[in-house]
Every structure is written in C-alpha cells, then in structure tokens.
Enzyme design. Sequence first.
Site, mmCIF file in Angstrom:
data_model
loop_
_atom_site.group_PDB
_atom_site.id
_atom_site.type_symbol
_atom_site.label_atom_id
_atom_site.label_comp_id
_atom_site.label_asym_id
_atom_site.label_seq_id
_atom_site.Cartn_x
_atom_site.Cartn_y
_atom_site.Cartn_z
ATOM 1 C CB ILE A 111 -46.322 10.281 -50.320
ATOM 2 C CG1 ILE A 111 -47.487 10.738 -51.213
ATOM 3 C CG2 ILE A 111 -46.065 11.295 -49.201
ATOM 4 C CD1 ILE A 111 -48.850 10.694 -50.535
ATOM 5 C CD GLU B 237 -48.278 1.896 -58.389
ATOM 6 O OE1 GLU B 237 -47.821 2.775 -57.614
ATOM 7 O OE2 GLU B 237 -47.560 1.123 -59.021
ATOM 8 C CB CYS C 154 -48.840 -1.563 -55.653
ATOM 9 S SG CYS C 154 -48.250 -0.084 -54.797
HETATM 10 N N1 THU Z 1 -42.991 3.584 -56.712
HETATM 11 C C1 THU Z 1 -44.314 3.806 -56.955
HETATM 12 O O1 THU Z 1 -44.888 4.801 -56.511
HETATM 13 N N2 THU Z 1 -44.974 2.898 -57.712
HETATM 14 C C2 THU Z 1 -44.389 1.855 -58.352
HETATM 15 O O2 THU Z 1 -45.058 1.136 -59.063
HETATM 16 C C3 THU Z 1 -42.964 1.588 -58.182
HETATM 17 C C4 THU Z 1 -42.271 2.426 -57.170
HETATM 18 C C5 THU Z 1 -42.252 4.600 -55.943
HETATM 19 C C6 THU Z 1 -41.835 4.210 -54.581
HETATM 20 C C7 THU Z 1 -40.679 5.151 -54.353
HETATM 21 O O3 THU Z 1 -41.184 6.411 -53.921
HETATM 22 C C8 THU Z 1 -40.069 5.335 -55.735
HETATM 23 O O4 THU Z 1 -41.068 4.923 -56.643
HETATM 24 C C9 THU Z 1 -38.805 4.546 -55.964
HETATM 25 O O5 THU Z 1 -38.994 3.220 -55.644
#
Ligand code: THU
Length: 141
Positions: free
Chosen positions: A46, A58, A96
């Site tokens: 988000i 995550e 995370c």
């Molecule tokens: N992002 C995640 O949601 N999880 C991950 O493990 C890596 C990165 C998201 C954060 C951001 O919204 C986008 O991916 C680009 O970094």
Amino acid sequence: MTHEKILDLIHQAQAQLAFSYAPYSGFLVGAALLTKDGKVFTGCNIENAAFTPGNCAERTAFFKAISEGVHDFQAICIVGGTGGKLSSYTPPCGVCRQVMMEFCSPDTFEIILAVSPEDYKVYLLKDLLPFGFGPGSLKDG
Ligand code: THU
C-alpha cells in the site's frame, strides 16, 4: 508443509495482486501468512504520495493478524512483480524481516518466494536474517 498447502498459499498471495495499491513504483506485491492453527491472513503493498508511509505486503498481512490477536505463525508466501507480472522471486525487505523476527521463530518460520505454482523456493527466517535481533535479545543472559 505439504505441497498442497504451499500451492494454496501461492494462489492466495497471487490473488492479492489485484488489491495492491502501487501507483508510484508500479511494483505489485501479494502475501499470504499462514498461522500455526491453519488460518491465512493475506496482504498487499500500500503506497502513499508522501512515500514513507507506504507499507509492504508482508507487513500488511502481519499487522492484520496481530490486530486480531493472532501471534503464532508457520509461514509466509510472497509474490511480486512490475505491473503484477511475476518474473522473479520477491524477497522480503529488511524491515519486513525484522517484523518477522519479532513474532516468528527463526529456526522454523518458512518464507516461500514464488514466481508460479511450479517455481518457488522455501527459506527459513534464520537464512534470510542471520544473527537477528529479536525479543530474546532484550532478556538477561
Ligand atoms: N514491497 C513489498 O511489498 N514487499 C517486498 O518484499 C518488497 C517490496 C513493495 C514496497 C513498494 O510498494 C514496492 O514493493 C516497491 O518497492
């Protein structure tokens, strides 16, 4: 974990891509977090126009579970890709990994990185966050 359960988590993580809010990076991420009693909490990333308030898929899944009183987790499956196209594994970011360290055993918690039901890898938290700082680090001895 059974192959069938892994496939179920991959499908649930993939389904989250439809809800990902990522207008700035265009990188869609979905996660499916399995509790020790077999329940699944899902999450998507988000983003935010001010950038820093953005949340990873995550952590969305973890915070949904924690906010409902659930603290015991077995595994998380993560999928992601530009425009929602899955072409490589999406490993969890450092923040995370640290959230996982708070609530999960590094020796048993499994992190499933998937590109498709036929192409996935399973890691333990201790492999992705060696020598991590967790709740036990604040205790004496
Ligand atoms: N992002 C995640 O949601 N999880 C991950 O493990 C890596 C990165 C998201 C954060 C951001 O919204 C986008 O991916 C680009 O970094």
